[in-house]
Design a protein around this motif. Structure first.
Motif, PDB file in Angstrom:
ATOM      1  N   LEU A 249       0.749  -1.256  -0.025  1.00 17.32           N
ATOM      2  CA  LEU A 249      -0.012  -0.185  -0.115  1.00 17.32           C
ATOM      3  C   LEU A 249       0.945   1.315  -0.149  1.00 17.32           C
ATOM      4  CD1 LEU A 249      -2.826  -0.417   2.358  1.00 17.32           C
ATOM      5  CD2 LEU A 249      -2.954  -0.624  -0.044  1.00 17.32           C
ATOM      6  N   ASP A 250       1.777   1.409   0.674  1.00 18.50           N
ATOM      7  CA  ASP A 250       2.737   2.596   0.963  1.00 18.50           C
ATOM      8  C   ASP A 250       3.339   2.728  -0.607  1.00 18.50           C
ATOM      9  OD1 ASP A 250       2.253   2.739   3.560  1.00 18.50           O
ATOM     10  OD2 ASP A 250       4.267   1.709   4.089  1.00 18.50           O
ATOM     11  N   GLU A 251       3.790   1.681  -1.221  1.00 16.26           N
ATOM     12  CA  GLU A 251       4.312   2.008  -2.621  1.00 16.26           C
ATOM     13  C   GLU A 251       3.286   2.380  -3.414  1.00 16.26           C
ATOM     14  OE1 GLU A 251       6.188  -1.649  -3.557  1.00 16.26           O
ATOM     15  OE2 GLU A 251       7.844  -1.543  -1.948  1.00 16.26           O
ATOM     16  N   ILE A 252       1.909   1.926  -3.432  1.00 20.51           N
ATOM     17  CA  ILE A 252       1.133   2.067  -4.364  1.00 20.51           C
ATOM     18  C   ILE A 252       0.673   3.534  -4.280  1.00 20.51           C
ATOM     19  CG2 ILE A 252      -1.395   1.761  -4.954  1.00 20.51           C
ATOM     20  CD1 ILE A 252      -0.881  -1.156  -4.376  1.00 20.51           C
ATOM     21  N   GLY A 253       0.699   4.099  -2.855  1.00 23.73           N
ATOM     22  CA  GLY A 253       0.147   5.379  -2.661  1.00 23.73           C
ATOM     23  C   GLY A 253       1.273   6.448  -3.203  1.00 23.73           C
ATOM     24  N   SER A 259      -0.822   9.693   0.307  1.00 24.90           N
ATOM     25  CA  SER A 259      -0.340   8.961   1.474  1.00 24.90           C
ATOM     26  C   SER A 259      -1.163   7.777   1.441  1.00 24.90           C
ATOM     27  CB  SER A 259      -0.484   9.724   2.775  1.00 24.90           C
ATOM     28  OG  SER A 259      -1.834  10.084   3.053  1.00 24.90           O
ATOM     29  N   THR A 260      -0.696   6.769   2.453  1.00 26.75           N
ATOM     30  CA  THR A 260      -1.197   5.593   2.659  1.00 26.75           C
ATOM     31  C   THR A 260      -2.909   5.929   3.113  1.00 26.75           C
ATOM     32  OG1 THR A 260       0.635   4.271   3.129  1.00 26.75           O
ATOM     33  CG2 THR A 260      -1.509   3.138   3.747  1.00 26.75           C
ATOM     34  N   SER A 261      -2.797   6.676   4.234  1.00 20.98           N
ATOM     35  CA  SER A 261      -4.058   7.009   4.570  1.00 20.98           C
ATOM     36  C   SER A 261      -5.169   7.643   3.815  1.00 20.98           C
ATOM     37  CB  SER A 261      -4.028   7.956   5.992  1.00 20.98           C
ATOM     38  OG  SER A 261      -3.549   9.130   5.589  1.00 20.98           O
ATOM     39  N   THR A 262      -4.349   8.606   2.813  1.00 28.03           N
ATOM     40  CA  THR A 262      -5.463   9.225   1.839  1.00 28.03           C
ATOM     41  C   THR A 262      -5.845   8.241   0.538  1.00 28.03           C
ATOM     42  OG1 THR A 262      -4.271  11.407   2.072  1.00 28.03           O
ATOM     43  CG2 THR A 262      -5.606  11.060  -0.084  1.00 28.03           C
ATOM     44  N   LYS A 268     -12.110   3.985  -0.394  1.00 31.16           N
ATOM     45  CA  LYS A 268     -13.099   3.477   0.117  1.00 31.16           C
ATOM     46  C   LYS A 268     -14.495   4.061  -0.249  1.00 31.16           C
ATOM     47  CE  LYS A 268     -15.781   1.348   3.385  1.00 31.16           C
ATOM     48  NZ  LYS A 268     -15.588   1.424   4.653  1.00 31.16           N
ATOM     49  N   GLN A 269     -13.862   5.609  -0.589  1.00 35.60           N
ATOM     50  CA  GLN A 269     -15.226   6.384  -1.044  1.00 35.60           C
ATOM     51  C   GLN A 269     -15.673   6.082  -2.281  1.00 35.60           C
ATOM     52  OE1 GLN A 269     -13.483  10.229  -0.424  1.00 35.60           O
ATOM     53  NE2 GLN A 269     -13.843  10.622   1.734  1.00 35.60           N
ATOM     54  N   GLU A 270     -14.730   5.754  -3.246  1.00 29.85           N
ATOM     55  CA  GLU A 270     -14.840   5.642  -4.614  1.00 29.85           C
ATOM     56  C   GLU A 270     -15.248   4.240  -4.732  1.00 29.85           C
ATOM     57  OE1 GLU A 270     -14.946   7.796  -7.131  1.00 29.85           O
ATOM     58  OE2 GLU A 270     -14.528   9.392  -5.606  1.00 29.85           O
ATOM     59  N   MET A 273     -15.161   0.006  -0.541  1.00 31.43           N
ATOM     60  CA  MET A 273     -14.392  -1.213   0.169  1.00 31.43           C
ATOM     61  C   MET A 273     -12.754  -0.818   0.451  1.00 31.43           C
ATOM     62  SD  MET A 273     -13.918  -4.433  -2.593  1.00 31.43           S
ATOM     63  CE  MET A 273     -15.464  -4.474  -3.020  1.00 31.43           C
ATOM     64  N   PRO A 274     -12.465  -1.220   1.563  1.00 31.15           N
ATOM     65  CA  PRO A 274     -11.171  -1.024   1.758  1.00 31.15           C
ATOM     66  C   PRO A 274     -10.083  -1.494   0.512  1.00 31.15           C
ATOM     67  CG  PRO A 274     -11.931  -1.666   3.756  1.00 31.15           C
ATOM     68  CD  PRO A 274     -12.785  -2.111   2.628  1.00 31.15           C
ATOM     69  N   VAL A 275      -8.966  -1.000   0.583  1.00 30.18           N
ATOM     70  CA  VAL A 275      -7.942  -1.493  -0.527  1.00 30.18           C
ATOM     71  C   VAL A 275      -7.596  -2.980  -0.198  1.00 30.18           C
ATOM     72  CG1 VAL A 275      -5.665  -1.041  -1.596  1.00 30.18           C
ATOM     73  CG2 VAL A 275      -6.874   0.830  -0.612  1.00 30.18           C
ATOM     74  N   GLY A 276      -7.241  -3.223   0.659  1.00 32.80           N
ATOM     75  CA  GLY A 276      -7.076  -4.803   1.183  1.00 32.80           C
ATOM     76  C   GLY A 276      -8.330  -5.665   0.783  1.00 32.80           C
TER      77      GLY A 276
END
Length: 331
Positions: A249-253, A259-262, A268-270, A273-276
């Protein structure tokens, strides 16, 4: 010297609950500035609503419509609206209507709603009455001439959001000030009284100001949302095309400037569901393709799906597809 007379037409004076038949409803619509007809000829003589329906018109293109009633019969009104900017505050009930070929629904289940009807051209307005529906709304309208005279810089940006250009109807939750202004208008018992009509005008102008500010924010959010949607679509494409590789996730962000949190929040908004969860779902789909198309073992499929133990993979597979991977492999 310009005409300064204000026109008030309506019902329900001094708290009297008035019955509105179809003929009276179309008369009030015409007073409000648009011709209206009913879908059923018999509806003209039938009681269609009980309560308050008022139209207050001011010089130079400002008008206020107040509606606080119960609908008594299901029929459809059909009108033609002149070019205008209208802010519709729905405080109670549900509105189902069409503007040309575009259908919309406003509902107060989760609180008051506000809509902006931005019409650059004459527009057909059809509204479905619903028997038993209790409706409370305040409708503030300004003409293009009024907007150009009082808000010339804002007017250009407003028409960019017109129904004819966007096929959309901006919606938002009204601010506390807008809600209070609408309640103040509804509380006026006699709009023909000089001071009370001035009070209505003041509150209507406040609603126009609040509405224009909300429109500007809505437009900014639409632009931000469009960019965000595009970025998240790119993230999904990257995950889909690298599902057989380790994903971090860090690398994808970092790859997509977040950032990972963003990334987690926007995703999740789009996507809903969470990325995981999205990655696990896609890996299960990938593992299933391997099982069915390439005949790999369950253990190999589990490894491809990111599971270190086949038992966990089998349980997840069964939750997702309703059967064990081995049973599909043997088909």
């Amino acid at each position: 010297m310009p005409e300064t007379k204000m026109t008030v037409r309506g019902l329900d004076r001094a708290g009297i609950s008035s019955i509105i038949d179809g003929r009276r409803l179309t008369q009030l619509a015409e007073i409000g500035g648009y011709r209206s007809q009913l879908s059923k000829p018999a509806a003209y003589a039938k009681p269609l609503a009980r309560g308050r329906f008022e139209c207050v018109e001011y010089p130079a293109g400002l008008s206020v419509h107040v509606c606080d009633l119960e609908e008594l019969d299901g029929t459809t009104t059909d009108s033609e609206l002149s070019p205008r900017l209208s802010f519709l505050l729905l405080l109670r009930g549900e509105l189902n209507f069409r503007l040309n070929e575009h259908a919309f629904q406003l509902c107060c289940d989760s609180g008051p709603r506000c809509a902006a009807m931005i019409l650059e051209e004459p527009t057909r307005w059809e509204r479905d009455l619903q028997r038993g529906c209790h409706l409370t709304k305040v409708h503030v309208t300004v003409s293009p001439q009024w907007l150009a005279q009082h808000c010339p810089k804002t007017a250009k940006h407003v028409w960019e959001l017109s129904l004819q250009r966007t096929a959309d109807l901006p919606l938002w939750r009204p601010s506390a000030r807008a809600f209070a202004a609408a309640r103040e208008i509804l509380a006026v018992a006699n709009p023909e009284a000089e001071l009370q009509r001035l009070h209505i005008e003041n509150q209507a102008l406040l609603l126009v100001g609040e509405g224009l500010a909300a429109l500007e924010l809505w437009q900014q959010n639409q632009r931000t949302g469009s960019r965000r949607s595009s970025r998240i679509a790119e993230v999904c494409h990257y995950v889909d095309t690298h599902i057989d590789q380790p994903l971090n996730l860090d690398e994808i962000g970092k790859m997509f400037g977040m950032s990972t949190s963003t990334l987690q929040r926007y995703f999740k908004q789009e996507v809903g569901m969470p990325v995981g969860d999205y990655v696990r779902r896609k890996r299960l789909e990938y593992a299933r393709e391997l099982l069915l198309a390439e005949g790999v073992s369950v253990s190999q499929a589990a490894y491809a799906a990111g599971y270190s133990h086949p038992t966990n993979f089998i349980a997840a597979y069964k939750r997702r597809y309703g059967c064990c991977p081995g049973s599909e492999k043997n088909l």
